[in-house]
Design an enzyme around this catalytic site. Structure first.
Site, PDB file in Angstrom:
ATOM      1  N   GLU A 172       0.714  -1.336   0.054  1.00  0.00           N
ATOM      2  CA  GLU A 172      -0.080   0.068  -0.025  1.00  0.00           C
ATOM      3  C   GLU A 172       0.806   1.276  -0.003  1.00  0.00           C
ATOM      4  O   GLU A 172       1.663   1.240   0.607  1.00  0.00           O
ATOM      5  CB  GLU A 172      -0.892  -0.042   1.255  1.00  0.00           C
ATOM      6  CG  GLU A 172      -1.836   1.196   1.315  1.00  0.00           C
ATOM      7  CD  GLU A 172      -2.992   1.085   2.385  1.00  0.00           C
ATOM      8  OE1 GLU A 172      -3.508  -0.119   2.553  1.00  0.00           O
ATOM      9  OE2 GLU A 172      -3.016   2.132   3.000  1.00  0.00           O
ATOM     10  N   ALA A 211      -9.897  11.470   2.008  1.00  0.00           N
ATOM     11  CA  ALA A 211     -11.590  11.258   2.473  1.00  0.00           C
ATOM     12  C   ALA A 211     -11.968  12.710   1.997  1.00  0.00           C
ATOM     13  O   ALA A 211     -11.219  13.479   2.376  1.00  0.00           O
ATOM     14  CB  ALA A 211     -11.797  10.774   3.798  1.00  0.00           C
ATOM     15  N   HIS A 253      -8.044   3.259  -3.750  1.00  0.00           N
ATOM     16  CA  HIS A 253      -8.718   3.338  -2.789  1.00  0.00           C
ATOM     17  C   HIS A 253      -9.802   4.435  -3.068  1.00  0.00           C
ATOM     18  O   HIS A 253      -9.559   5.196  -3.566  1.00  0.00           O
ATOM     19  CB  HIS A 253      -8.217   3.690  -1.291  1.00  0.00           C
ATOM     20  CG  HIS A 253      -7.252   2.768  -0.836  1.00  0.00           C
ATOM     21  ND1 HIS A 253      -6.869   2.706   0.427  1.00  0.00           N
ATOM     22  CD2 HIS A 253      -6.390   1.727  -1.472  1.00  0.00           C
ATOM     23  CE1 HIS A 253      -5.705   1.736   0.659  1.00  0.00           C
ATOM     24  NE2 HIS A 253      -5.652   1.136  -0.491  1.00  0.00           N
ATOM     25  N   ALA A 259     -19.656   2.014   3.906  1.00  0.00           N
ATOM     26  CA  ALA A 259     -18.758   1.437   2.917  1.00  0.00           C
ATOM     27  C   ALA A 259     -19.864   0.394   2.136  1.00  0.00           C
ATOM     28  O   ALA A 259     -19.523   0.175   1.039  1.00  0.00           O
ATOM     29  CB  ALA A 259     -17.626   0.849   3.456  1.00  0.00           C
ATOM     30  N   LYS A 295     -20.929  -5.602   3.892  1.00  0.00           N
ATOM     31  CA  LYS A 295     -19.967  -5.035   2.861  1.00  0.00           C
ATOM     32  C   LYS A 295     -19.558  -6.261   1.698  1.00  0.00           C
ATOM     33  O   LYS A 295     -19.605  -6.006   0.410  1.00  0.00           O
ATOM     34  CB  LYS A 295     -18.770  -4.427   3.402  1.00  0.00           C
ATOM     35  CG  LYS A 295     -19.124  -3.157   4.172  1.00  0.00           C
ATOM     36  CD  LYS A 295     -17.564  -2.559   4.510  1.00  0.00           C
ATOM     37  CE  LYS A 295     -16.994  -2.945   5.829  1.00  0.00           C
ATOM     38  NZ  LYS A 295     -15.998  -2.178   6.128  1.00  0.00           N
ATOM     39  N   GLN A 323      -7.333  -3.597   9.207  1.00  0.00           N
ATOM     40  CA  GLN A 323      -6.557  -2.381   9.706  1.00  0.00           C
ATOM     41  C   GLN A 323      -5.226  -3.115  10.442  1.00  0.00           C
ATOM     42  O   GLN A 323      -5.363  -4.302  10.711  1.00  0.00           O
ATOM     43  CB  GLN A 323      -7.690  -1.710  11.049  1.00  0.00           C
ATOM     44  CG  GLN A 323      -6.954  -0.538  11.705  1.00  0.00           C
ATOM     45  CD  GLN A 323      -6.720   0.394  10.583  1.00  0.00           C
ATOM     46  OE1 GLN A 323      -5.568   0.407  10.019  1.00  0.00           O
ATOM     47  NE2 GLN A 323      -7.700   1.490  10.750  1.00  0.00           N
TER      48      GLN A 323
HETATM   49  P1  FAD Z   1     -17.802   1.379   7.268  1.00  0.00           P
HETATM   50  O1  FAD Z   1     -17.580   0.084   6.908  1.00  0.00           O
HETATM   51  O2  FAD Z   1     -18.889   2.178   6.971  1.00  0.00           O
HETATM   52  O3  FAD Z   1     -17.889   1.527   8.812  1.00  0.00           O
HETATM   53  C1  FAD Z   1     -17.613   2.557   9.699  1.00  0.00           C
HETATM   54  C2  FAD Z   1     -18.537   2.618  10.758  1.00  0.00           C
HETATM   55  O4  FAD Z   1     -19.673   2.364  10.735  1.00  0.00           O
HETATM   56  C3  FAD Z   1     -18.158   1.203  11.678  1.00  0.00           C
HETATM   57  O5  FAD Z   1     -18.107   1.567  13.085  1.00  0.00           O
HETATM   58  C4  FAD Z   1     -19.440   0.379  11.430  1.00  0.00           C
HETATM   59  O6  FAD Z   1     -19.364  -0.623  12.666  1.00  0.00           O
HETATM   60  C5  FAD Z   1     -20.561   1.334  11.345  1.00  0.00           C
HETATM   61  N1  FAD Z   1     -21.360   0.915  10.123  1.00  0.00           N
HETATM   62  C6  FAD Z   1     -20.959   0.297   9.152  1.00  0.00           C
HETATM   63  N2  FAD Z   1     -22.119   0.158   8.288  1.00  0.00           N
HETATM   64  C7  FAD Z   1     -23.232   0.497   8.933  1.00  0.00           C
HETATM   65  C8  FAD Z   1     -24.475   0.571   8.800  1.00  0.00           C
HETATM   66  N3  FAD Z   1     -25.136   0.277   7.505  1.00  0.00           N
HETATM   67  N4  FAD Z   1     -25.179   1.078   9.760  1.00  0.00           N
HETATM   68  C9  FAD Z   1     -24.735   1.523  10.612  1.00  0.00           C
HETATM   69  N5  FAD Z   1     -23.466   1.584  11.131  1.00  0.00           N
HETATM   70  C10 FAD Z   1     -22.718   1.029  10.166  1.00  0.00           C
HETATM   71  N6  FAD Z   1      -9.263   5.982   4.938  1.00  0.00           N
HETATM   72  C11 FAD Z   1      -9.192   7.178   3.935  1.00  0.00           C
HETATM   73  O7  FAD Z   1      -9.634   8.214   4.004  1.00  0.00           O
HETATM   74  N7  FAD Z   1      -8.479   6.926   2.855  1.00  0.00           N
HETATM   75  C12 FAD Z   1      -8.058   5.700   2.409  1.00  0.00           C
HETATM   76  O8  FAD Z   1      -7.240   5.346   1.622  1.00  0.00           O
HETATM   77  C13 FAD Z   1      -8.217   4.559   3.622  1.00  0.00           C
HETATM   78  N8  FAD Z   1      -7.616   3.532   3.338  1.00  0.00           N
HETATM   79  C14 FAD Z   1      -7.910   2.396   4.177  1.00  0.00           C
HETATM   80  C15 FAD Z   1      -7.264   1.167   3.906  1.00  0.00           C
HETATM   81  C16 FAD Z   1      -7.520   0.043   4.934  1.00  0.00           C
HETATM   82  C17 FAD Z   1      -6.974  -1.251   4.727  1.00  0.00           C
HETATM   83  C18 FAD Z   1      -8.244   0.392   6.195  1.00  0.00           C
HETATM   84  C19 FAD Z   1      -8.508  -0.877   7.216  1.00  0.00           C
HETATM   85  C20 FAD Z   1      -8.765   1.633   6.409  1.00  0.00           C
HETATM   86  C21 FAD Z   1      -8.623   2.805   5.619  1.00  0.00           C
HETATM   87  N9  FAD Z   1      -9.086   3.901   5.736  1.00  0.00           N
HETATM   88  C22 FAD Z   1      -9.073   4.824   4.890  1.00  0.00           C
HETATM   89  C23 FAD Z   1      -9.614   4.398   7.050  1.00  0.00           C
HETATM   90  C24 FAD Z   1     -11.351   4.203   6.989  1.00  0.00           C
HETATM   91  O9  FAD Z   1     -11.729   5.157   5.921  1.00  0.00           O
HETATM   92  C25 FAD Z   1     -11.825   4.541   8.250  1.00  0.00           C
HETATM   93  O10 FAD Z   1     -11.275   3.605   9.111  1.00  0.00           O
HETATM   94  C26 FAD Z   1     -13.088   4.661   8.375  1.00  0.00           C
HETATM   95  O11 FAD Z   1     -13.637   5.465   9.816  1.00  0.00           O
HETATM   96  C27 FAD Z   1     -14.207   3.436   8.297  1.00  0.00           C
HETATM   97  O12 FAD Z   1     -14.099   3.069   6.998  1.00  0.00           O
HETATM   98  P2  FAD Z   1     -15.128   1.633   6.518  1.00  0.00           P
HETATM   99  O13 FAD Z   1     -14.987   1.825   4.943  1.00  0.00           O
HETATM  100  O14 FAD Z   1     -14.558   0.801   7.354  1.00  0.00           O
HETATM  101  O15 FAD Z   1     -16.425   2.212   7.123  1.00  0.00           O
END
Ligand code: FAD
Length: 290
Positions: free
Chosen positions: A17, A51, A77, A127, A168, A179
């Site tokens: 990455e 973001a 991403h 997501a 997802k 993570q």
């Molecule tokens: P989600 O899956 O949407 O989850 C976020 C929160 O909402 C969680 O607490 C989950 O439990 C909750 N949730 C999920 N779906 C629902 C629903 N339907 N209803 C209610 N609650 C829900 N960030 C960046 O800005 N740019 C990047 O390039 C980037 N790369 C990353 C790469 C990896 C491998 C990882 C692990 C993280 C990365 N991140 C990046 C960080 C990520 O954007 C953050 O961790 C963010 O807070 C959550 O993203 P997510 O896609 O997991 O969100």
């Protein structure tokens, strides 16, 4: 090619990455790093996305060049927080036009200075919404999603968070990348719990070699991963005894042991957060897959 179609059971891989360097003047040296790390033959290389779209153009340009000039399977991403569907569609169309067929579908976090209404009028809130959107917009696209062995910091609880990981994946994700974590038991427990609720898709562990105490403290304060007390103490002792070089040496050796154990105990591969470093990553991966 979709990344999931390149994953072969029993044939472990590494993936890398990168993040887009802010200053374009740094790009030539960044691409030299990419060249050196391409010798590791990663299954794919991914590029982060700011973001809110702050790195949109740079992410697109870098994944395009990774694919065209460096022969790497590239994954961009993409975050949906605060984004309009039209902008996401444009980004996806540009990826496809550039021959990049893989996206890591993320929610992202609101920028620190975002007003309260930042995401209120946008319709892709999670997501899982983005995964559905991508699957519909470009059915042939490969989709990765993020997983949290130590539970996402905003989650109601571990079980709810895991259920959203499953959602997802059910909505279009082909595989998950985790993570970072420093205790492999978090990963093994996470995979076991995911399998127990019916997640069958690959869960790729994300590994970060500690290269500096300051950097790791900042990263864990942002992502919520825990640094085990004993490991923290060792890093601090290394810093006192030998400074930055000693910290990096310990960090690489630790990450190497983590990667070896993960692969020995069945992880499909390891995704390495490179921090755009070459020396440390070359040392970490040297002979790992042989
Ligand atoms: P989600 O899956 O949407 O989850 C976020 C929160 O909402 C969680 O607490 C989950 O439990 C909750 N949730 C999920 N779906 C629902 C629903 N339907 N209803 C209610 N609650 C829900 N960030 C960046 O800005 N740019 C990047 O390039 C980037 N790369 C990353 C790469 C990896 C491998 C990882 C692990 C993280 C990365 N991140 C990046 C960080 C990520 O954007 C953050 O961790 C963010 O807070 C959550 O993203 P997510 O896609 O997991 O969100």
């Amino acid at each position: 090619m979709k990344i999931i179609d390149k994953m072969t059971p029993g044939k472990p891989f590494i993936s890398l990455e990168f993040f887009p360097p802010k200053d374009k003047a740094e790009w030539p040296s960044f691409f030299k790093v990419v060249d050196r790390l391409a010798t590791l033959d990663p299954l794919f290389a991914s590029v982060t996305y700011g973001a809110g779209g702050s790195t949109k153009g740079d992410t697109l340009e870098i994944v395009t060049r990774l694919k065209e000039e460096h022969g790497l399977e590239a994954m961009a991403h993409l975050t949906c927080i605060g984004a309009y569907r039209g902008d996401l569609q444009c980004f996806l169309d540009s990826l496809v036009a550039a021959g990049v067929n893989n996206v890591l579908a993320l929610r992202g976090d609101p920028p620190q200075d975002a007003p309260p209404e930042f995401s209120a009028c946008r319709t892709l809130l999670h997501a899982s919404d983005l995964a559905s959107f991508i699957r519909e917009a470009h059915p042939a696209m490969g989709i990765g999603v993020a997983g949290y062995p130590e539970t996402h910091p905003e989650a109601v609880g571990p079980e709810e968070d895991l259920a959203f990981l499953k959602l997802k994946l059910d909505k279009g994700g082909d595989f998950a990348i985790t993570q970072l974590f420093f205790d492999n038991q978090h990963y093994f427990d996470f995979v076991r719990r995911a399998r127990a609720i019916g997640v069958e898709k690959p869960i790729v562990p994300g590994i970060l070699p500690v290269v500096s105490l300051k950097v790791i403290q900042r990263i864990i304060s942002l992502c919520g991963a825990s640094l085990p007390a004993a490991y923290r103490a060792q890093l601090e002792e290394a810093d006192r005894q030998g400074g930055a070089a000693a910290v990096q040496k310990l960090g690489i050796a630790f990450a190497r042991r983590q990667a070896e154990e993960l692969l020995e105990r069945g992880a499909p591969g390891v995704h390495i957060y490179t921090l755009n470093r070459d020396e440390a990553i070359l040392e970490l991966v040297d002979g790992l897959l042989s």
